[in-house]
Design a protein around this motif. Sequence first.
Motif, PDB file in Angstrom:
ATOM      1  N   ALA A   3      11.294   8.733  -1.108  1.00 30.60           N
ATOM      2  CA  ALA A   3      11.171   9.918  -0.244  1.00 30.60           C
ATOM      3  C   ALA A   3      12.034   9.772   0.995  1.00 30.60           C
ATOM      4  O   ALA A   3      12.786  10.674   1.351  1.00 30.60           O
ATOM      5  N   SER A   4      11.957   8.619   1.670  1.00 33.01           N
ATOM      6  CA  SER A   4      12.624   8.500   2.967  1.00 33.01           C
ATOM      7  C   SER A   4      14.098   8.161   2.840  1.00 33.01           C
ATOM      8  O   SER A   4      14.910   8.641   3.621  1.00 33.01           O
ATOM      9  N   SER A   5      14.463   7.328   1.856  1.00 29.95           N
ATOM     10  CA  SER A   5      15.876   6.913   1.791  1.00 29.95           C
ATOM     11  C   SER A   5      16.597   7.551   0.609  1.00 29.95           C
ATOM     12  O   SER A   5      17.782   7.327   0.430  1.00 29.95           O
ATOM     13  N   TYR A  19       0.794   1.419   3.276  1.00 30.87           N
ATOM     14  CA  TYR A  19       1.935   0.566   2.925  1.00 30.87           C
ATOM     15  C   TYR A  19       2.098  -0.651   3.833  1.00 30.87           C
ATOM     16  O   TYR A  19       2.606  -1.673   3.416  1.00 30.87           O
ATOM     17  N   TYR A  44       6.088  17.745   0.491  1.00 32.57           N
ATOM     18  CA  TYR A  44       7.495  17.932   0.882  1.00 32.57           C
ATOM     19  C   TYR A  44       8.234  18.899  -0.054  1.00 32.57           C
ATOM     20  O   TYR A  44       9.396  18.678  -0.384  1.00 32.57           O
ATOM     21  N   TRP A  54       1.322   3.628  -5.982  1.00 32.79           N
ATOM     22  CA  TRP A  54       2.636   4.283  -5.949  1.00 32.79           C
ATOM     23  C   TRP A  54       3.627   3.305  -6.498  1.00 32.79           C
ATOM     24  O   TRP A  54       3.758   2.226  -5.926  1.00 32.79           O
ATOM     25  N   TYR A  68       9.354   1.360  -6.997  1.00 30.71           N
ATOM     26  CA  TYR A  68       7.929   1.046  -6.855  1.00 30.71           C
ATOM     27  C   TYR A  68       7.234   0.926  -8.210  1.00 30.71           C
ATOM     28  O   TYR A  68       6.074   0.562  -8.286  1.00 30.71           O
ATOM     29  N   GLN A 117      -0.085  13.375   3.406  1.00 32.83           N
ATOM     30  CA  GLN A 117       0.061  12.665   4.680  1.00 32.83           C
ATOM     31  C   GLN A 117       0.196  13.599   5.878  1.00 32.83           C
ATOM     32  O   GLN A 117       1.215  13.585   6.580  1.00 32.83           O
TER      33      GLN A 117
HETATM   34  C1  BG6 Z   1       4.707   8.029   1.201  1.00 30.90           C
HETATM   35  C2  BG6 Z   1       5.108   9.347   0.592  1.00 30.90           C
HETATM   36  O1  BG6 Z   1       4.862   8.096   2.564  1.00 30.90           O
HETATM   37  O2  BG6 Z   1       5.445   6.918   0.885  1.00 30.90           O
HETATM   38  C3  BG6 Z   1       5.841   9.234  -0.717  1.00 30.90           C
HETATM   39  O3  BG6 Z   1       3.992  10.188   0.430  1.00 30.90           O
HETATM   40  C4  BG6 Z   1       6.841   8.099  -0.637  1.00 30.90           C
HETATM   41  O4  BG6 Z   1       6.433  10.459  -1.013  1.00 30.90           O
HETATM   42  C5  BG6 Z   1       6.096   6.808  -0.366  1.00 30.90           C
HETATM   43  O5  BG6 Z   1       7.676   7.983  -1.730  1.00 30.90           O
HETATM   44  C6  BG6 Z   1       7.006   5.588  -0.291  1.00 30.90           C
HETATM   45  O6  BG6 Z   1       8.001   5.821   0.661  1.00 30.90           O
HETATM   46  P1  BG6 Z   1       9.551   5.741   0.335  1.00 30.90           P
HETATM   47  O7  BG6 Z   1      10.212   6.404   1.462  1.00 30.90           O
HETATM   48  O8  BG6 Z   1       9.842   4.294   0.231  1.00 30.90           O
HETATM   49  O9  BG6 Z   1       9.756   6.458  -0.953  1.00 30.90           O
END
Ligand code: BG6
Length: 478
Positions: free
Chosen positions: A431-433, A321, A144, A423, A440, A189
């Motif tokens: 990343a998403s929010s 996840y 990204y 992670w 994490y 991904q």
């Molecule tokens: C993965 C991404 O999908 O999930 C990471 O490669 C991301 O960049 C991780 O941080 C966890 O997702 P999020 O949106 O909770 O940070």
Amino acid sequence: MKAVKGFPNNFLWGGAVAANQCEGAWNVGGKGLILADSEYNEHNENIGFSTEDKSLRFIEEALSKTNVHFPKRSGIDFYHTYKQDLKLMNECGLKAFRTSIDWARIFPNGDDEEPNMEGVKFYDNLINEIVAQNMEPVITLSHYELPLELIKKYGGWNHHKFNEAFIKYAKFVVDRYHDRVKYWIVINQMNMAEMYMFTSLGIATEGGKLSLSDYYQAIHNQFVAGAEIKRHSAKYKDCNIGIMLADFTCYPKTSHPEDVITAMKKNRMNNYFYTDVALRGEYPKYSLRYFEDEDIHFEVSKDELQLLKENTLDFLAFSLYFSICADRTCKIPIDSFVENDLVSETTAWGWNLDYKVMYNSLSQYYDRYQKPLFIVENGIGYNDVVEDGKIHDDYRIEYLSKSIANIRDAIRDGVEVIGYTMWSPIDIVSASSHQMSKRYGLIYVDIDDYGEGTGERIRKDSFYWYQKVIKTNGENLD
Ligand code: BG6
């Protein structure tokens, strides 16, 4: 004859992050802009806006805002703190550290004639430090971090010039670091791009204009890039190039034949299609039928097909996840699935806690490819609470421990697993929010969603637990 005992001695226990979520220093050292630099949080509203479904005009407006917080511009300031952070990871015992290279730090416009040497110097130092701290660097070439100027110029990865610029950048990086980096992941991904077309491919989807022909053209270009990087790096000893999926293996919702067949078809097009091309070197016939039925057209040359055939990638990396299901109402697009409501426990963000899916996915992938697998992301997002300077994150210990137990189970069946980079070893921006509060890490970072805090690092209970897991090579998961 004897069954496999457990984790191999050279198993890569590690942690993973991404440049755009941790480095910060968005305008330091000549770095160019990426989409992540435009994502902002406003107090009590607009937290977690996504660049998806936005136009370039919207991005320009966002970039000019002054009274909001842009979390990924500052991240956890890893650009300046990487030495102390890597030292902590070494203390935890990590044997591998996965991060990405921000393309726009090296080629600020994406396709500059010459690399930006200040950016290059940063990665020279970072990679040297990872090695000095006794960790194997695992490098993602694109996570990204697409240069905004290149998106403006070509409109995304479906343009062949965009791909050429990526290949030039990737070759430069592989040439420079091949003696220190054995594991390369081409694109983070790859299969999630259908959901995140703008973020992953630079294709603006404002107003829901999602063209599958554009999408598969971009994906085809990425396949070509992977094969070209593999061809280029073949001259280097011990240089392994991997494809990465977000694990989207889905279960049939019931044993009704239509549910079973729908889940199988989704598994093909949402998961195996990518790995079939990259690891077997050919477009599978079921995908050709899908393109024909859906009127999807993109350009593919004979030379490219030959390149793909002759340069299959070395390993399959994936993130995992949660699990999903499909029933007969689901369609092929990746966001068409139903919740797995048999696993009722979820995180505050609604991601279910299915520990068994790890065993299932590892087994499915290995049965299909017999190539090494690398779990390069797995973890639980939680809004941790600091009590008397400590973080008692039992929920994280439970999540990681059960996931690792399932990896061990798969390894006992003979599944070849290179490593596990959870992670994330340290809290970073989601990343998403793009919240800091979706944490994490094994190491807490004192920064909130609006960038307030001291930045102090605190070892969580899970830090000490993972240290013990690594020390016992996965024997002691308690
Ligand atoms: C993965 C991404 O999908 O999930 C990471 O490669 C991301 O960049 C991780 O941080 C966890 O997702 P999020 O949106 O909770 O940070």
